[in-house]
Design a protein around this motif. Structure first.
Motif, PDB file in Angstrom:
ATOM      1  N   ASN A 172       1.226  11.642   2.122  1.00 19.68           N
ATOM      2  CA  ASN A 172       1.530  10.375   2.773  1.00 19.68           C
ATOM      3  C   ASN A 172       0.215   9.694   3.134  1.00 19.68           C
ATOM      4  OD1 ASN A 172       2.385   8.241   4.261  1.00 19.68           O
ATOM      5  ND2 ASN A 172       3.176   9.437   5.982  1.00 19.68           N
ATOM      6  N   PRO A 173      -0.170   8.673   2.371  1.00 17.44           N
ATOM      7  CA  PRO A 173      -1.489   8.088   2.605  1.00 17.44           C
ATOM      8  C   PRO A 173      -1.588   7.301   3.905  1.00 17.44           C
ATOM      9  CG  PRO A 173      -0.306   6.864   0.938  1.00 17.44           C
ATOM     10  CD  PRO A 173       0.541   8.043   1.268  1.00 17.44           C
ATOM     11  N   GLY A 174      -0.478   6.950   4.498  1.00 17.86           N
ATOM     12  CA  GLY A 174      -0.518   6.256   5.786  1.00 17.86           C
ATOM     13  C   GLY A 174      -0.713   4.757   5.652  1.00 17.86           C
ATOM     14  N   GLU A 175      -0.776   4.123   6.819  1.00 18.23           N
ATOM     15  CA  GLU A 175      -0.880   2.667   6.893  1.00 18.23           C
ATOM     16  C   GLU A 175      -2.280   2.195   6.508  1.00 18.23           C
ATOM     17  OE1 GLU A 175      -0.499   1.331  10.904  1.00 18.23           O
ATOM     18  OE2 GLU A 175      -0.579  -0.785  10.383  1.00 18.23           O
ATOM     19  N   ASP A 176      -2.350   1.021   5.872  1.00 17.07           N
ATOM     20  CA  ASP A 176      -3.636   0.380   5.581  1.00 17.07           C
ATOM     21  C   ASP A 176      -3.666  -0.936   6.363  1.00 17.07           C
ATOM     22  OD1 ASP A 176      -5.763  -1.047   4.537  1.00 17.07           O
ATOM     23  OD2 ASP A 176      -5.498  -0.265   2.511  1.00 17.07           O
ATOM     24  N   PHE A 177      -4.522  -1.000   7.374  1.00 18.68           N
ATOM     25  CA  PHE A 177      -4.547  -2.176   8.264  1.00 18.68           C
ATOM     26  C   PHE A 177      -4.725  -3.481   7.490  1.00 18.68           C
ATOM     27  CE2 PHE A 177      -6.574   0.590  11.814  1.00 18.68           C
ATOM     28  CZ  PHE A 177      -5.344   1.174  12.062  1.00 18.68           C
ATOM     29  N   THR A 178      -5.553  -3.425   6.404  1.00 17.07           N
ATOM     30  CA  THR A 178      -5.854  -4.676   5.707  1.00 17.07           C
ATOM     31  C   THR A 178      -4.633  -5.216   4.975  1.00 17.07           C
ATOM     32  OG1 THR A 178      -6.611  -3.566   3.710  1.00 17.07           O
ATOM     33  CG2 THR A 178      -8.259  -3.992   5.393  1.00 17.07           C
ATOM     34  N   VAL A 179      -3.607  -4.363   4.831  1.00 14.87           N
ATOM     35  CA  VAL A 179      -2.384  -4.791   4.152  1.00 14.87           C
ATOM     36  C   VAL A 179      -1.283  -5.109   5.155  1.00 14.87           C
ATOM     37  CG1 VAL A 179      -0.550  -4.046   2.589  1.00 14.87           C
ATOM     38  CG2 VAL A 179      -2.922  -3.472   2.084  1.00 14.87           C
ATOM     39  N   THR A 180      -1.141  -4.246   6.167  1.00 11.00           N
ATOM     40  CA  THR A 180       0.014  -4.357   7.064  1.00 11.00           C
ATOM     41  C   THR A 180      -0.238  -5.271   8.255  1.00 11.00           C
ATOM     42  OG1 THR A 180      -0.766  -2.396   8.238  1.00 11.00           O
ATOM     43  CG2 THR A 180       0.859  -2.056   6.479  1.00 11.00           C
ATOM     44  N   VAL A 229       0.827  -1.197   0.000  1.00 16.70           N
ATOM     45  CA  VAL A 229       0.000   0.000   0.000  1.00 16.70           C
ATOM     46  C   VAL A 229       0.861   1.246   0.000  1.00 16.70           C
ATOM     47  CG1 VAL A 229      -0.190   0.092   2.500  1.00 16.70           C
ATOM     48  CG2 VAL A 229      -1.922   1.192   1.111  1.00 16.70           C
ATOM     49  N   GLY A 230       0.458   2.192  -0.814  1.00 19.09           N
ATOM     50  CA  GLY A 230       1.178   3.456  -0.835  1.00 19.09           C
ATOM     51  C   GLY A 230       2.402   3.414  -1.724  1.00 19.09           C
ATOM     52  N   SER A 231       2.886   2.224  -2.058  1.00 26.55           N
ATOM     53  CA  SER A 231       4.116   2.168  -2.834  1.00 26.55           C
ATOM     54  C   SER A 231       3.928   2.783  -4.214  1.00 26.55           C
ATOM     55  CB  SER A 231       4.602   0.724  -2.964  1.00 26.55           C
ATOM     56  OG  SER A 231       3.622  -0.052  -3.618  1.00 26.55           O
ATOM     57  N   GLU A 232       2.695   2.717  -4.744  1.00 31.01           N
ATOM     58  CA  GLU A 232       2.462   3.307  -6.051  1.00 31.01           C
ATOM     59  C   GLU A 232       2.161   4.790  -5.950  1.00 31.01           C
ATOM     60  OE1 GLU A 232      -1.344   1.289  -4.741  1.00 31.01           O
ATOM     61  OE2 GLU A 232       0.783   0.921  -4.678  1.00 31.01           O
ATOM     62  N   LEU A 233       2.207   5.336  -4.736  1.00 34.02           N
ATOM     63  CA  LEU A 233       1.866   6.744  -4.548  1.00 34.02           C
ATOM     64  C   LEU A 233       3.088   7.598  -4.257  1.00 34.02           C
ATOM     65  CD1 LEU A 233      -1.262   6.137  -2.335  1.00 34.02           C
ATOM     66  CD2 LEU A 233      -1.218   6.792  -4.717  1.00 34.02           C
ATOM     67  N   ILE A 234       4.270   7.024  -4.369  1.00 32.13           N
ATOM     68  CA  ILE A 234       5.484   7.792  -4.092  1.00 32.13           C
ATOM     69  C   ILE A 234       5.567   8.975  -5.052  1.00 32.13           C
ATOM     70  CG2 ILE A 234       8.002   7.708  -4.103  1.00 32.13           C
ATOM     71  CD1 ILE A 234       7.679   4.683  -3.413  1.00 32.13           C
ATOM     72  N   GLY A 235       5.850  10.130  -4.508  1.00 32.15           N
ATOM     73  CA  GLY A 235       6.024  11.306  -5.356  1.00 32.15           C
ATOM     74  C   GLY A 235       4.758  12.090  -5.591  1.00 32.15           C
ATOM     75  N   LEU A 236       3.637  11.617  -5.092  1.00 26.19           N
ATOM     76  CA  LEU A 236       2.376  12.325  -5.267  1.00 26.19           C
ATOM     77  C   LEU A 236       2.334  13.539  -4.335  1.00 26.19           C
ATOM     78  CD1 LEU A 236      -0.210  11.715  -6.937  1.00 26.19           C
ATOM     79  CD2 LEU A 236      -1.133  10.635  -4.890  1.00 26.19           C
ATOM     80  N   THR A 237       1.939  14.691  -4.888  1.00 28.55           N
ATOM     81  CA  THR A 237       1.839  15.895  -4.057  1.00 28.55           C
ATOM     82  C   THR A 237       0.443  16.470  -4.133  1.00 28.55           C
ATOM     83  OG1 THR A 237       2.479  17.396  -5.838  1.00 28.55           O
ATOM     84  CG2 THR A 237       4.254  16.506  -4.473  1.00 28.55           C
ATOM     85  N   ASP A 238       0.110  17.323  -3.159  1.00 24.25           N
ATOM     86  CA  ASP A 238      -1.162  18.032  -3.227  1.00 24.25           C
ATOM     87  C   ASP A 238      -0.954  19.324  -4.008  1.00 24.25           C
ATOM     88  OD1 ASP A 238      -0.038  19.924  -1.547  1.00 24.25           O
ATOM     89  OD2 ASP A 238      -1.135  19.253   0.232  1.00 24.25           O
ATOM     90  N   GLU A 239      -2.000  20.132  -4.120  1.00 25.84           N
ATOM     91  CA  GLU A 239      -1.910  21.315  -4.975  1.00 25.84           C
ATOM     92  C   GLU A 239      -0.958  22.371  -4.421  1.00 25.84           C
ATOM     93  OE1 GLU A 239      -5.770  23.552  -4.857  1.00 25.84           O
ATOM     94  OE2 GLU A 239      -6.262  21.810  -3.634  1.00 25.84           O
ATOM     95  N   TYR A 240      -0.559  22.248  -3.162  1.00 24.25           N
ATOM     96  CA  TYR A 240       0.372  23.215  -2.570  1.00 24.25           C
ATOM     97  C   TYR A 240       1.808  22.698  -2.593  1.00 24.25           C
ATOM     98  CZ  TYR A 240      -4.236  24.500  -0.949  1.00 24.25           C
ATOM     99  OH  TYR A 240      -5.573  24.792  -0.908  1.00 24.25           O
ATOM    100  N   GLY A 241       2.008  21.533  -3.225  1.00 22.12           N
ATOM    101  CA  GLY A 241       3.360  20.987  -3.348  1.00 22.12           C
ATOM    102  C   GLY A 241       3.764  20.094  -2.199  1.00 22.12           C
ATOM    103  N   ASN A 242       2.858  19.860  -1.252  1.00 23.65           N
ATOM    104  CA  ASN A 242       3.183  18.986  -0.122  1.00 23.65           C
ATOM    105  C   ASN A 242       3.088  17.527  -0.539  1.00 23.65           C
ATOM    106  OD1 ASN A 242       3.266  21.269   1.653  1.00 23.65           O
ATOM    107  ND2 ASN A 242       1.022  21.246   1.601  1.00 23.65           N
TER     108      ASN A 242
END
Lengths: 173, 395
Positions: A49-57, A33-46
């Motif tokens: 970090n999607p955080g932990e997903d219990f069903t995965v971890t 989870v989240g590994s495909e989201l590396i480098g994603l930013t919000d509109e302000y450039g932040n």
């Protein structure tokens, strides 16, 4: 020179991780989870970090029987008689400090499959909000919607539909 | 009378009207058609016969033609088996325009070649966009949390299964190129967004936040994806800028669930479903300003909007206990809404005339093509079982 080479390697690695974020093969990202989201930013450039997903971890705790919470048609308001069931789930989490909960939201099979996904999520979130207000830490409860895809009972008619409009408690550790 | 006025309005809005007044009259009445004859197309061989039958079916399904022994449009020439496929050489002759069509096709391409010839006739002689070469993405529901994604041609033939895990799938959507399909699947036991090549293979995770991941409507220019995500607390509408990898939140509705995004043809707006007052209704958001407005009030539910290239929005509306397919012009508002048939999950065809939808009937859910110009609906009879969430490619 050595530093330059190291810098180049690092930059290459970062570039690979960033550009590949949404395009990895499913087999690579399944479970990550989240590994495909590396480098994603919000509109302000932040960076997001999607955080932990219990069903995965985490792993599901078997043998915990908590009654589902039932909802009215096209509604995510909690009916008055259902609160006691959520209180039971709250007590379980309070007496099992290493356990966390995923509230699973479900709908009956009438209407749009897509809207029911969102409605199921809202139902799960309503239960979650109640649990937080009852004293459970926010970071111990997550939600997952199954929309109309996982009915508890097959068929049609209000007796069936009323059993399918529900929130279920899945306990993980 | 009102219906005719509405249809005329549709055509004007859609920009379908060409310069000749005679053509306007024909289209207003809907049922009237150009006469066309393909009896001058000489056939030799089994594959050639399939080509001609496919062409005939496409021409009829298009709604623009009446087939006969002689017509104002005549397709003359030959199509013959060549061992490995067919060789087609024909002239398409209209009253004012004509064109030549010569192709060599492998056996696997026979039906596609017929589809392309049909669309070429419609484009060159009528100036319209055809649907024969388009494709349908559709979910076959096999039971609770059991489904697979399929694609087929617009005539229902050539169905191929794209996924093989038999897990629930919701909301498949074509990208504008017609090469990739985005969909939400429970193949990892959570609502995660995937994409897959329409030709098969290439399955990859597109978006996997904790919570809900759905939507993935790609903008007409291919640069953005409209998504429904719940990772910030509840389902909200987002716009992902694909090159910049930048996620922009478009709605702030803590007490409402958003669903079913679809882009406007100009890529500036998104129509979507939201339920701040309980029942789901249609809203439109301006992507640049994030200003949104409510579009529908009538009906107990309005869901699954599809914004056609003609500028019109079709959607499913709940009237009484059944769902019906409605069409409205967002520029004119809800008063322009007309019901065009029974069904759910409507999706516009590239011709701006036909709408694909699903409908429960006889214990199954089948696929139907509705015609806003009034021709009888067509059931894609090759589909047995429960087929839901159809989405029609734009090319």
């Amino acid at each position: 020179m050595r530093n330059l080479i190291l810098t180049c390697i690092t930059l290459t690695l970062v570039a690979t991780m960033t550009t590949g974020c949404r395009d990895k093969k499913t087999t690579d990202t399944e479970g990550g989870v989240g590994s495909e989201l590396i480098g994603l930013t919000d509109e302000y450039g932040n960076t997001i970090n999607p955080g932990e997903d219990f069903t995965v971890t985490r792993t599901r705790v078997p043998g915990v029987n908590l009654s589902p919470v039932y909802f009215g048609f096209d509604s995510y308001q909690l009916p008055g008689g259902e609160m006691a069931k959520i209180d039971s789930a709250v007590r379980h989490l309070q007496s099992n400090s290493r356990h966390v909960c995923v509230v699973e939201g479900h709908c009956d099979d009438r209407g749009s499959n897509e809207y029911n996904l969102s409605l199921g999520e809202q139902r799960a979130l309503t239960v979650r909000t109640y649990m937080i207000n009852a004293g459970v830490a926010e970071n111990r409860i997550q939600t997952k919607s199954f929309g109309e895809e996982m009915p508890a009972v097959s068929g049609s008619g209000e007796a069936v539909w009323s059993k399918n409009r529900r929130g279920e408690f899945a306990i993980y550790q | 009378m009102f219906r005719k006025l509405f249809l005329a309005g549709c055509l004007l809005t859609a920009g379908l009207v060409v310069a000749q007044d005679a053509m306007v009259t024909v289209r207003k009445e809907g049922a009237r058609k150009e006469t066309i004859s393909i009896s001058g197309l000489q056939v030799s061989g089994k594959q050639a016969q399939i080509f001609k039958q496919t062409l005939e079916g496409d021409l009829q399904r298009s709604g623009w033609f009446k087939l006969g022994a002689a017509g104002s449009i005549n397709v003359n020439g030959s199509v013959r088996d060549s061992g490995a496929g067919i060789v087609t050489a024909c002239d398409v002759v209209g009253t004012r325009k004509r064109f030549n069509w010569t192709r060599t096709s492998s056996e696997a391409e026979v039906r596609r070649q017929a589809h392309e010839l049909c669309d070429a006739i419609i484009k060159h002689l009528l100036g319209e966009t055809g649907i024969a070469s388009t494709q349908i993405a559709v979910v076959k529901n096999n039971g609770p949390n059991q489904a697979d994604l399929y694609v087929c041609d617009a005539d229902g033939y050539n169905a191929r299964r794209l996924t093989g895990d038999n897990k629930a799938i919701v909301g498949p959507r074509w990208d504008p190129t017609g090469r990739t399909i985005y969909f939400t699947s429970y193949r990892s036991n959570a609502p995660v967004l995937y994409k897959i090549n329409a030709a098969g293979g290439g399955l990859s995770t597109f978006m996997r936040f904790p919570g809900l991941n759905t939507g993935a409507a790609i903008s007409p220019d291919g640069t953005k994806a409209a998504l429904i995500l719940s990772y910030q607390g509840n389902p909200e509408l987002y716009c992902l800028e694909l090159a910049a990898n930048r996620l922009i939140r478009l709605t702030q509705t803590k007490l409402a669930a958003e669903a079913s995004p679809c882009w406007s043809p100009d890529g500036r707006s998104i129509v979507y479903v939201s339920d701040p007052r309980g029942a789901p209704h249609l809203y439109i958001v301006d992507v640049a300003t994030k200003a949104s407005r409510r579009l529908t009030y009538n009906g107990s539910e309005n869901v699954n909007p599809s914004w056609g290239a003609n500028g019109l929005i079709c959607f499913a509306t709940r009237r009484g206990s059944s769902y019906q397919v409605a069409v409205m012009d967002p520029a004119k508002g809800e008063a322009s809404t007309q019901i065009v048939g029974n069904g759910e999950s409507p999706s516009w065809g590239a011709d701006g005339r036909h709408i694909l939808c699903s409908r429960p009937a006889g214990g199954q859910t089948g696929l139907y093509m509705l015609d806003i110009l009034g021709d009888p609906e067509v059931r894609l009879t090759r589909f047995q079982g429960n087929w839901i969430c159809p989405n029609w490619s734009s090319r």
